[in-house]
Every structure is written in structure tokens, then in C-alpha cells.
Scaffold this motif. Structure first.
Motif, PDB file in Angstrom:
ATOM      1  N   ASP A 274      50.971  45.287  49.349  1.00 27.36           N
ATOM      2  CA  ASP A 274      50.437  43.997  49.939  1.00 27.36           C
ATOM      3  C   ASP A 274      49.480  43.364  48.998  1.00 27.36           C
ATOM      4  O   ASP A 274      48.565  42.725  49.842  1.00 27.36           O
ATOM      5  CB  ASP A 274      49.991  44.740  51.235  1.00 27.36           C
ATOM      6  CG  ASP A 274      49.760  43.330  52.192  1.00 27.36           C
ATOM      7  OD1 ASP A 274      50.216  42.499  52.179  1.00 27.36           O
ATOM      8  OD2 ASP A 274      48.770  43.749  53.309  1.00 27.36           O
TER       9      ASP A 274
ATOM     10  N   ILE B 180      46.382  45.019  39.448  1.00 23.97           N
ATOM     11  CA  ILE B 180      47.543  45.695  39.622  1.00 23.97           C
ATOM     12  C   ILE B 180      48.660  45.368  38.392  1.00 23.97           C
ATOM     13  O   ILE B 180      49.682  46.077  38.474  1.00 23.97           O
ATOM     14  CB  ILE B 180      48.137  45.284  41.033  1.00 23.97           C
ATOM     15  CG1 ILE B 180      47.303  45.958  42.093  1.00 23.97           C
ATOM     16  CG2 ILE B 180      49.486  45.568  41.203  1.00 23.97           C
ATOM     17  CD1 ILE B 180      47.469  45.508  43.469  1.00 23.97           C
TER      18      ILE B 180
ATOM     19  N   TYR C  72      39.447  37.477  48.971  1.00 21.44           N
ATOM     20  CA  TYR C  72      40.239  38.936  49.431  1.00 21.44           C
ATOM     21  C   TYR C  72      41.317  38.201  49.861  1.00 21.44           C
ATOM     22  O   TYR C  72      41.987  38.692  51.081  1.00 21.44           O
ATOM     23  CB  TYR C  72      39.272  39.246  50.615  1.00 21.44           C
ATOM     24  CG  TYR C  72      38.148  39.981  49.953  1.00 21.44           C
ATOM     25  CD1 TYR C  72      37.980  41.440  49.673  1.00 21.44           C
ATOM     26  CD2 TYR C  72      36.623  39.046  49.723  1.00 21.44           C
ATOM     27  CE1 TYR C  72      36.962  41.967  49.325  1.00 21.44           C
ATOM     28  CE2 TYR C  72      35.620  39.827  49.349  1.00 21.44           C
ATOM     29  CZ  TYR C  72      35.836  41.376  49.229  1.00 21.44           C
ATOM     30  OH  TYR C  72      34.484  41.812  48.529  1.00 21.44           O
TER      31      TYR C  72
END
Ligand SMILES: C[S@@+](CC[C@H](N)C(=O)[O-])C[C@H]1O[C@@H](n2cnc3c(N)ncnc32)[C@H](O)[C@@H]1O
Length: 254
Positions: free
Chosen positions: A159, A139, A37
């Protein structure tokens, strides 16, 4: 960013939200994650430490959300365990919020939301009056971005991967899939402290493009230093902002 700019009530409310959660991740969830994460193991205990009243990027995002005239359509690129996403889900109203991350949604985060089912790679939730979506994907992948086609975001937080090529890629994807509203605020975390740094240069290049293409005045593109997800327990972050709603660095002068 001073309290006269960010209503102290924003900060107090955001901190109160965070205090309601005493654990953001378990060892088990961390061990089964794709890449932790985005949190190095040594920083894990710090995720749970209380934050002081110094403004963070979460406070900035809530401040910006309050200044957008239409219902907030929020996109967070890189959600991690969800500290920032959770606060926004609690304090925004009548918003559409999309989190995009290649990790599965943190199960400890998801349990604060009401599940509305799954549609392909998109998991749907509600929280109060907010509609939430979590897109598990890369992404870097145009196919994954295409799942968001049709939404116009007016508040975007970058972010995820703090590399210049990824900042360019995100911007290319936002443009290609027509995801950015005419009225918008886009915020980037973790730029370089120095003007000549590669991530800051990518930010400035994207800012110039937005100025040219969307008539943003030069002062609509600026950087400020704020605390991040670990608050006072780590260094200040250099945050970049480009916006079409008249926010300038002057409003945030210390
Ligand atoms: C710094 S953390 C995000 C912190 C979060 N925004 C907050 O404020 O609490 C970065 C996240 O980006 C995600 N990430 C990094 N590269 C990615 C990529 N190419 N595609 C999707 N997610 C990515 C990581 O999995 C990680 O969860």
C-alpha cells in the motif's frame, strides 16, 4: 465481503480500535513530513471521520491473519499515519509486525506503542504480545530491504506507491531477500477497477509468477472491491489477493 465471511466481531472490534483515536496527524507533523504521509491535504480531515460497518481492507487483513496457521509475520509497505497498522497492532496476538515507509514514524502512532529502542534504521516497539518494527526507508532501495533479511513474512500488504513499476520492484525485493514464507497471503490496495489498467496488469503478472513458482491455483489470485482507509467517505478500492492458504473470491462474493 460479507459479514458471514468476516466475523462481525472482527469489524466491530476494528471500528472500536479506530474510535479510540480522535486525531491521526497534526498540522505540525504534516508540515514536516517528506510527502504528506501519502495523504493529500484536502483529505486530512477525513482521516478522523468514523467508519461504518462496511468491510475495509483492514477487516480483510485481520480475517486473513486469523487463517494463517503459524504466528503472523506481517509486513506493511506504506504505513502512512498508521490507521491500518494501529488496528492490526491492537487486534493481532503474538505477531511480528513490520511497517516500511520513507516517512518517519507518525509520532501520534508511536505513542500508542512501548518503545524498545532503535537499531540502525529500525525502530523497535511492543504492543501487547506483538513485536513491532518500523523501517524508515525507500521501498525502491535494495539496501533498505536488506534490513529485513532473515524474516519470513506470511501476511504482506502492499500500500505504498501505486505504480506498476513499484509493484514489480516490491515483488523483486521480496524474492531477492527471500522474505515471503511458503504459507502466505499478499494483499495489494488500489489496483485499477479495469482489467486492462496498468496496476492491475502488474498485479496479474505477479500473480501468474506466484502461481508458477509456488504452485498457487489460479483461484488463489483474485480481486475484490472493499472500502479503504477513509471507509464510506470515499470510493471503493480494488484490492488484489494472492494466497497459498485456500482463500478464493467465492468466499467474498457479495
Ligand atoms: C496510502 S499511504 C498508506 C496507507 C496505510 N497503509 C493505511 O492503510 O493506513 C501510502 C504510504 O506509502 C509511502 N510511500 C510511497 N512511496 C514510498 C517509497 N518509495 N518508499 C517508502 N514509502 C513510500 C508514503 O509515504 C505513504 O505514507
Amino acid at each position: 465481503l460479507q459479514n458471514r465471511d468476516v466475523n462481525p466481531q472482527i469489524i466491530a472490534r476494528n471500528r472500536e480500535c479506530l474510535r479510540a483515536v480522535d486525531q491521526w496527524i497534526t498540522d505540525e507533523i504534516y508540515r514536516h513530513s517528506r510527502s504528506g504521509y501519502g495523504c493529500p491535504e484536502r483529505l486530512l480531515p477525513m482521516l478522523n471521520l468514523p467508519l461504518d460497518e462496511e468491510p475495509t481492507y483492514t477487516d480483510l487483513l485481520v480475517y486473513c491473519a486469523d487463517r494463517i496457521s503459524r504466528p503472523v509475520h506481517y509486513l506493511e509497505l506504506g504505513v502512512s499515519v498508521g490507521k491500518n497498522f494501529y488496528v492490526l497492532a491492537n487486534v493481532l496476538e503474538h505477531a511480528l509486525m513490520v511497517g516500511f515507509d520513507w516517512e518517519r514514524i507518525n509520532p501520534l502512532l508511536a505513542r500508542h506503542f512501548h518503545s524498545g529502542g532503535v537499531s540502525g534504521p529500525l525502530a523497535i516497539y511492543t504492543k501487547g504480545t506483538n513485536r513491532l518494527m518500523y523501517l524508515q526507508g525507500d521501498i525502491d532501495s535494495s539496501v533498505d530491504w536488506s534490513r529485513l533479511a532473515g524474516i519470513r513474512f506470511n501476511l504482506v500488504f502492499s500500500d505504498a506507491c501505486h505504480q506498476p513499476e513499484m509493484l514489480y520492484r516490491e515483488f523483486e525485493m521480496l524474492e531477492r531477500h527471500e522474505l515471503l514464507d511458503g504459507e502466505f497471503v499478499m494483499v495489494w490496495d488500489d489496483l485499477d477497477a479495469l482489467d486492462a489498467g496498468p496496476i492491475t496488469r502488474a498485479f496479474l503478472a505477479i500473480g501468474r509468477r506466484l502461481q508458477q513458482d509456488r504452485g498457487i491455483p489460479p483461484e488463489g489470485c483474485f480481486r475484490i472491491a472493499l472500502n479503504g482507509w477513509l471507509g464510506q467517505h470515499e470510493h471503493r478500492h480494488t484490492i488484489g489477493v494472492v494466497n497459498s492458504i485456500g482463500l478464493t473470491a467465492a468466499a467474498f462474493a457479495r
